[in-house]
Design a protein around this motif. Structure first.
Motif, PDB file in Angstrom:
ATOM      1  N   LEU A   1     -35.669  -6.906  19.635  1.00 60.30           N
ATOM      2  CA  LEU A   1     -35.416  -8.213  20.257  1.00 60.30           C
ATOM      3  C   LEU A   1     -36.709  -8.838  20.746  1.00 60.30           C
ATOM      4  O   LEU A   1     -36.931 -10.038  20.552  1.00 60.30           O
ATOM      5  CB  LEU A   1     -34.414  -8.074  21.412  1.00 60.30           C
ATOM      6  CG  LEU A   1     -32.961  -7.858  21.005  1.00 60.30           C
ATOM      7  CD1 LEU A   1     -32.117  -7.489  22.221  1.00 60.30           C
ATOM      8  CD2 LEU A   1     -32.396  -9.088  20.300  1.00 60.30           C
ATOM      9  N   GLU A   2     -37.546  -8.036  21.383  1.00 61.86           N
ATOM     10  CA  GLU A   2     -38.830  -8.584  21.837  1.00 61.86           C
ATOM     11  C   GLU A   2     -39.668  -9.061  20.653  1.00 61.86           C
ATOM     12  O   GLU A   2     -40.267 -10.137  20.705  1.00 61.86           O
ATOM     13  CB  GLU A   2     -39.607  -7.547  22.637  1.00 61.86           C
ATOM     14  CG  GLU A   2     -40.918  -8.115  23.175  1.00 61.86           C
ATOM     15  CD  GLU A   2     -41.733  -7.085  23.911  1.00 61.86           C
ATOM     16  OE1 GLU A   2     -42.833  -6.762  23.420  1.00 61.86           O
ATOM     17  OE2 GLU A   2     -41.270  -6.611  24.967  1.00 61.86           O
ATOM     18  N   GLU A   3     -39.691  -8.278  19.590  1.00 61.06           N
ATOM     19  CA  GLU A   3     -40.450  -8.649  18.391  1.00 61.06           C
ATOM     20  C   GLU A   3     -39.972  -9.987  17.821  1.00 61.06           C
ATOM     21  O   GLU A   3     -40.756 -10.773  17.309  1.00 61.06           O
ATOM     22  CB  GLU A   3     -40.320  -7.544  17.336  1.00 61.06           C
ATOM     23  CG  GLU A   3     -41.094  -7.770  16.078  1.00 61.06           C
ATOM     24  CD  GLU A   3     -42.596  -7.666  16.266  1.00 61.06           C
ATOM     25  OE1 GLU A   3     -43.322  -8.294  15.474  1.00 61.06           O
ATOM     26  OE2 GLU A   3     -43.049  -6.978  17.203  1.00 61.06           O
ATOM     27  N   ARG A   4     -38.676 -10.262  17.946  1.00 63.51           N
ATOM     28  CA  ARG A   4     -38.094 -11.510  17.437  1.00 63.51           C
ATOM     29  C   ARG A   4     -38.149 -12.651  18.447  1.00 63.51           C
ATOM     30  O   ARG A   4     -37.617 -13.726  18.201  1.00 63.51           O
ATOM     31  CB  ARG A   4     -36.653 -11.266  17.007  1.00 63.51           C
ATOM     32  CG  ARG A   4     -36.556 -10.338  15.822  1.00 63.51           C
ATOM     33  CD  ARG A   4     -35.130 -10.074  15.445  1.00 63.51           C
ATOM     34  NE  ARG A   4     -35.093  -9.145  14.323  1.00 63.51           N
ATOM     35  CZ  ARG A   4     -34.075  -8.387  14.014  1.00 63.51           C
ATOM     36  NH1 ARG A   4     -32.971  -8.439  14.743  1.00 63.51           N
ATOM     37  NH2 ARG A   4     -34.124  -7.574  12.994  1.00 63.51           N
ATOM     38  N   GLY A   5     -38.756 -12.394  19.595  1.00 68.00           N
ATOM     39  CA  GLY A   5     -38.924 -13.445  20.594  1.00 68.00           C
ATOM     40  C   GLY A   5     -37.807 -13.565  21.611  1.00 68.00           C
ATOM     41  O   GLY A   5     -37.785 -14.512  22.395  1.00 68.00           O
TER      42      GLY A   5
ATOM     43  N   GLY B   1     -45.411  -0.369  23.308  1.00 72.78           N
ATOM     44  CA  GLY B   1     -44.868  -1.705  23.477  1.00 72.78           C
ATOM     45  C   GLY B   1     -45.902  -2.709  23.942  1.00 72.78           C
ATOM     46  O   GLY B   1     -46.927  -2.350  24.517  1.00 72.78           O
ATOM     47  N   LYS B   2     -45.594  -3.987  23.690  1.00 72.73           N
ATOM     48  CA  LYS B   2     -46.476  -5.068  24.116  1.00 72.73           C
ATOM     49  C   LYS B   2     -46.151  -5.552  25.522  1.00 72.73           C
ATOM     50  O   LYS B   2     -47.036  -5.854  26.304  1.00 72.73           O
ATOM     51  CB  LYS B   2     -46.380  -6.248  23.146  1.00 72.73           C
ATOM     52  CG  LYS B   2     -46.871  -5.940  21.759  1.00 72.73           C
ATOM     53  CD  LYS B   2     -46.654  -7.117  20.825  1.00 72.73           C
ATOM     54  CE  LYS B   2     -47.030  -6.724  19.413  1.00 72.73           C
ATOM     55  NZ  LYS B   2     -46.578  -7.695  18.435  1.00 72.73           N
ATOM     56  N   ARG B   3     -44.858  -5.653  25.804  1.00 69.55           N
ATOM     57  CA  ARG B   3     -44.379  -6.101  27.102  1.00 69.55           C
ATOM     58  C   ARG B   3     -43.432  -5.039  27.647  1.00 69.55           C
ATOM     59  O   ARG B   3     -43.055  -4.114  26.938  1.00 69.55           O
ATOM     60  CB  ARG B   3     -43.651  -7.438  26.968  1.00 69.55           C
ATOM     61  CG  ARG B   3     -44.544  -8.545  26.401  1.00 69.55           C
ATOM     62  CD  ARG B   3     -43.777  -9.805  26.207  1.00 69.55           C
ATOM     63  NE  ARG B   3     -43.343 -10.298  27.526  1.00 69.55           N
ATOM     64  CZ  ARG B   3     -42.763 -11.456  27.724  1.00 69.55           C
ATOM     65  NH1 ARG B   3     -42.520 -12.233  26.700  1.00 69.55           N
ATOM     66  NH2 ARG B   3     -42.403 -11.837  28.921  1.00 69.55           N
ATOM     67  N   LEU B   4     -43.045  -5.218  28.890  1.00 65.36           N
ATOM     68  CA  LEU B   4     -42.190  -4.229  29.545  1.00 65.36           C
ATOM     69  C   LEU B   4     -40.926  -3.945  28.737  1.00 65.36           C
ATOM     70  O   LEU B   4     -40.501  -2.800  28.620  1.00 65.36           O
ATOM     71  CB  LEU B   4     -41.834  -4.684  30.964  1.00 65.36           C
ATOM     72  CG  LEU B   4     -41.004  -3.703  31.779  1.00 65.36           C
ATOM     73  CD1 LEU B   4     -41.740  -2.383  31.965  1.00 65.36           C
ATOM     74  CD2 LEU B   4     -40.629  -4.315  33.121  1.00 65.36           C
ATOM     75  N   GLN B   5     -40.314  -4.975  28.161  1.00 67.85           N
ATOM     76  CA  GLN B   5     -39.067  -4.790  27.413  1.00 67.85           C
ATOM     77  C   GLN B   5     -39.246  -3.811  26.264  1.00 67.85           C
ATOM     78  O   GLN B   5     -38.471  -2.869  26.108  1.00 67.85           O
ATOM     79  CB  GLN B   5     -38.567  -6.133  26.899  1.00 67.85           C
ATOM     80  CG  GLN B   5     -37.291  -6.038  26.084  1.00 67.85           C
ATOM     81  CD  GLN B   5     -36.765  -7.399  25.695  1.00 67.85           C
ATOM     82  OE1 GLN B   5     -36.665  -8.291  26.538  1.00 67.85           O
ATOM     83  NE2 GLN B   5     -36.438  -7.568  24.424  1.00 67.85           N
ATOM     84  N   SER B   6     -40.263  -4.008  25.446  1.00 66.79           N
ATOM     85  CA  SER B   6     -40.460  -3.095  24.319  1.00 66.79           C
ATOM     86  C   SER B   6     -41.017  -1.756  24.779  1.00 66.79           C
ATOM     87  O   SER B   6     -40.738  -0.723  24.162  1.00 66.79           O
ATOM     88  CB  SER B   6     -41.351  -3.718  23.246  1.00 66.79           C
ATOM     89  OG  SER B   6     -42.634  -4.001  23.750  1.00 66.79           O
ATOM     90  N   GLN B   7     -41.761  -1.723  25.871  1.00 71.77           N
ATOM     91  CA  GLN B   7     -42.246  -0.449  26.397  1.00 71.77           C
ATOM     92  C   GLN B   7     -41.066   0.428  26.828  1.00 71.77           C
ATOM     93  O   GLN B   7     -41.024   1.619  26.509  1.00 71.77           O
ATOM     94  CB  GLN B   7     -43.201  -0.679  27.572  1.00 71.77           C
ATOM     95  CG  GLN B   7     -44.515  -1.276  27.135  1.00 71.77           C
ATOM     96  CD  GLN B   7     -45.376  -1.730  28.299  1.00 71.77           C
ATOM     97  OE1 GLN B   7     -44.884  -2.070  29.374  1.00 71.77           O
ATOM     98  NE2 GLN B   7     -46.683  -1.725  28.078  1.00 71.77           N
ATOM     99  N   ILE B   8     -40.116  -0.175  27.526  1.00 68.66           N
ATOM    100  CA  ILE B   8     -38.908   0.562  27.897  1.00 68.66           C
ATOM    101  C   ILE B   8     -38.146   0.972  26.640  1.00 68.66           C
ATOM    102  O   ILE B   8     -37.673   2.100  26.522  1.00 68.66           O
ATOM    103  CB  ILE B   8     -38.016  -0.272  28.837  1.00 68.66           C
ATOM    104  CG1 ILE B   8     -38.705  -0.448  30.191  1.00 68.66           C
ATOM    105  CG2 ILE B   8     -36.634   0.354  28.991  1.00 68.66           C
ATOM    106  CD1 ILE B   8     -38.032  -1.452  31.103  1.00 68.66           C
TER     107      ILE B   8
END
Length: 184
Positions: free
Chosen positions: A98-102, A26-33
């Protein structure tokens, strides 16, 4: 005694590895989780598929298994962790997408409380016999296979957790960054 320590170490190493997959993906915590949840869910389902291929167990999704030892032994029918794994795969994929879509997920404290309540309720269904026999040694806890599974408790917890995940992943979103800045 050594087998129990080795098994606990293997479980902990697996959790660390799956968390590392999420952190690296992941790039940020949201996508890492999200990626960690997705990886854990896939790993768990494929674990049972390969058990069937190599040793012929389980014979059905309702066969009992010693699912996990951390923090106490979890006993239950194979279908129960598979159901949780499906939730993890769906929820993890949604977090990453969701993170990928902003979109950033911004759960409110009632959503966190609901998710924790659902998770703890499901954990109780798996660990009720081990909890009831505390204090006890790890070796004797491993022998505590319940005679029946607490389906009603598990399903209540699963329903609460599913609803919390739905609220978190569909109702607690910030608008995409491009919409906040006024760009289309």
């Amino acid at each position: 005694p050594q087998v129990s320590i080795i098994e606990l170490g293997r479980e902990l190493a697996t959790l660390i590895m799956l968390l590392a997959v999420g952190l690296a993906s992941g790039k940020r915590l949201q996508s890492q989780i999200g990626f960690a949840l997705y990886a854990f869910g896939l790993w768990d389902i494929w674990y049972y598929i390969w058990l069937v291929v190599f040793i012929g167990f389980p014979h059905s999704l309702f066969d009992w298994d010693l699912l996990f030892l951390i923090p106490l032994p979890w006993w239950g029918p194979v279908i129960a962790p598979v159901m949780i794994s499906v939730l993890m795969i769906i929820g993890g994929a949604r977090l990453a997408l969701l993170e990928e879509r902003g979109f950033l997920v911004r759960p409110k404290w009632p959503d966190w409380a609901m998710l924790a309540t659902g998770a703890c309720t499901m954990l109780y269904a798996f660990m009720s016999n081990a909890i009831a026999s505390l204090p006890s040694s790890v070796e004797s806890l491993n022998d505590l296979r319940p005679s029946s599974f607490l389906w009603s408790i598990f399903l209540v917890g699963y329903g609460i957790a599913t609803y919390a995940i739905w609220r978190i992943l569909y109702k607690s979103l910030d608008e995409p960054a491009m919409h906040r800045s006024g760009r289309n």
